[in-house]
Design a protein around this motif. Structure first.
Motif, PDB file in Angstrom:
ATOM      1  N   GLN A   1       3.843  19.364   8.945  1.00 39.08           N
ATOM      2  CA  GLN A   1       2.626  20.231   8.650  1.00 39.08           C
ATOM      3  C   GLN A   1       1.470  20.011   9.828  1.00 39.08           C
ATOM      4  O   GLN A   1       0.843  19.218  10.910  1.00 39.08           O
ATOM      5  CB  GLN A   1       2.263  19.773   7.166  1.00 39.08           C
ATOM      6  CG  GLN A   1       3.557  20.387   6.751  1.00 39.08           C
ATOM      7  CD  GLN A   1       3.156  19.948   4.825  1.00 39.08           C
ATOM      8  OE1 GLN A   1       2.188  19.342   5.484  1.00 39.08           O
ATOM      9  NE2 GLN A   1       4.020  20.460   3.825  1.00 39.08           N
ATOM     10  N   GLN A   2       0.807  21.247   9.696  1.00 36.09           N
ATOM     11  CA  GLN A   2      -0.913  20.995  10.554  1.00 36.09           C
ATOM     12  C   GLN A   2      -1.714  20.727   9.480  1.00 36.09           C
ATOM     13  O   GLN A   2      -1.875  21.109   8.375  1.00 36.09           O
ATOM     14  CB  GLN A   2      -1.007  22.373  10.763  1.00 36.09           C
ATOM     15  CG  GLN A   2      -0.633  23.157  12.085  1.00 36.09           C
ATOM     16  CD  GLN A   2      -0.542  23.085  13.380  1.00 36.09           C
ATOM     17  OE1 GLN A   2      -0.396  21.733  13.639  1.00 36.09           O
ATOM     18  NE2 GLN A   2      -2.010  22.829  14.308  1.00 36.09           N
TER      19      GLN A   2
ATOM     20  N   PRO B   1      -5.108  20.231   7.917  1.00 36.60           N
ATOM     21  CA  PRO B   1      -6.428  21.171   7.537  1.00 36.60           C
ATOM     22  C   PRO B   1      -7.800  21.648   8.422  1.00 36.60           C
ATOM     23  O   PRO B   1      -7.568  20.434   9.001  1.00 36.60           O
ATOM     24  CB  PRO B   1      -7.005  21.074   6.322  1.00 36.60           C
ATOM     25  CG  PRO B   1      -6.325  19.667   5.478  1.00 36.60           C
ATOM     26  CD  PRO B   1      -5.769  19.221   7.008  1.00 36.60           C
TER      27      PRO B   1
ATOM     28  N   TRP C   1      -9.748  18.441   9.948  1.00 39.46           N
ATOM     29  CA  TRP C   1      -9.248  17.119   9.863  1.00 39.46           C
ATOM     30  C   TRP C   1      -8.357  16.326  10.915  1.00 39.46           C
ATOM     31  O   TRP C   1      -7.684  15.130  11.692  1.00 39.46           O
ATOM     32  CB  TRP C   1      -8.133  17.354   8.830  1.00 39.46           C
ATOM     33  CG  TRP C   1      -8.668  17.375   7.280  1.00 39.46           C
ATOM     34  CD1 TRP C   1     -10.212  18.522   6.560  1.00 39.46           C
ATOM     35  CD2 TRP C   1      -8.505  15.925   6.383  1.00 39.46           C
ATOM     36  NE1 TRP C   1     -10.308  17.770   5.835  1.00 39.46           N
ATOM     37  CE2 TRP C   1      -9.381  16.402   5.448  1.00 39.46           C
ATOM     38  CE3 TRP C   1      -7.853  15.111   5.364  1.00 39.46           C
ATOM     39  CZ2 TRP C   1      -8.970  15.671   4.163  1.00 39.46           C
ATOM     40  CZ3 TRP C   1      -7.672  14.447   4.757  1.00 39.46           C
ATOM     41  CH2 TRP C   1      -8.964  14.854   3.838  1.00 39.46           C
TER      42      TRP C   1
END
Length: 175
Positions: A4-5, A7, A10
């Motif tokens: 997942q990327q 946020p 971050w």
């Protein structure tokens, strides 16, 4: 596990993805410029001070008889009637403050010249035997012809003896 990327905000810091970090601008140029400016101003101030001392240090070598006039003396050693800038200044009071023990002379400066003038007055405080206990300078500026100015010559040395105030020197220059 799924990839997942992160946020926004971050992620890795900028420049960390494979290159050197961005270069910070230094202040070395400003420091050098201000240092040079300070040195130039110091040299100018020294030149002005040396010029003033050389010009006035020998008793008024600038040829202006009104500029620096010591108190004239008669052959008997007594003060004569003052003329020139010296005659423009009179001592009105001379005392030692009972609390601070500092001497002070109240002066009345009357501009008897034809031009608005600035005055620098050198006052000394002496004991009964004539020994100098302290000295000070005071000034008053832009005194119009015929105008009077009241000034205080305040000493900063502790004095416990009875004193006499004497005007040592007066410098008058056109404003």
């Amino acid at each position: 596990m799924s990839h997942q990327q992160p946020p926004p905000g971050w992620g890795p810091p900028p420049g960390a993805e494979g290159g050197p970090p961005p270069r910070r601008k230094g202040n070395a140029g400003k420091i050098i410029a201000f240092s040079c400016l300070g040195a130039v101003l110091l040299v100018v101030a020294l030149i002005v001070a040396i010029t003033l001392v050389a010009r006035d240090g020998d008793g008024g070598g600038d040829g202006d008889p009104e500029r620096r006039t010591p108190a004239p003396r008669s052959p008997s050693g007594r003060p004569q009637e003052e003329s020139g800038a010296r005659g423009d200044v009179k001592i009105t009071t001379c005392e030692v403050d009972p609390v601070t023990k500092w001497a002070a002379a109240e002066l009345l400066v009357t501009n008897r010249s034809s031009k608005a003038s600035d005055y620098i007055v050198h006052v000394e405080f002496v004991d009964a035997s004539g020994t100098r206990l302290s000295e000070t300078y005071t000034s008053t500026n832009d005194v119009a012809p015929g105008q009077q100015s009241k000034v205080t010559a305040q000493g900063l040395d502790r004095i416990t003896a009875k004193i006499t105030c004497r005007i040592k020197d007066v410098t008058r220059s056109a404003s």
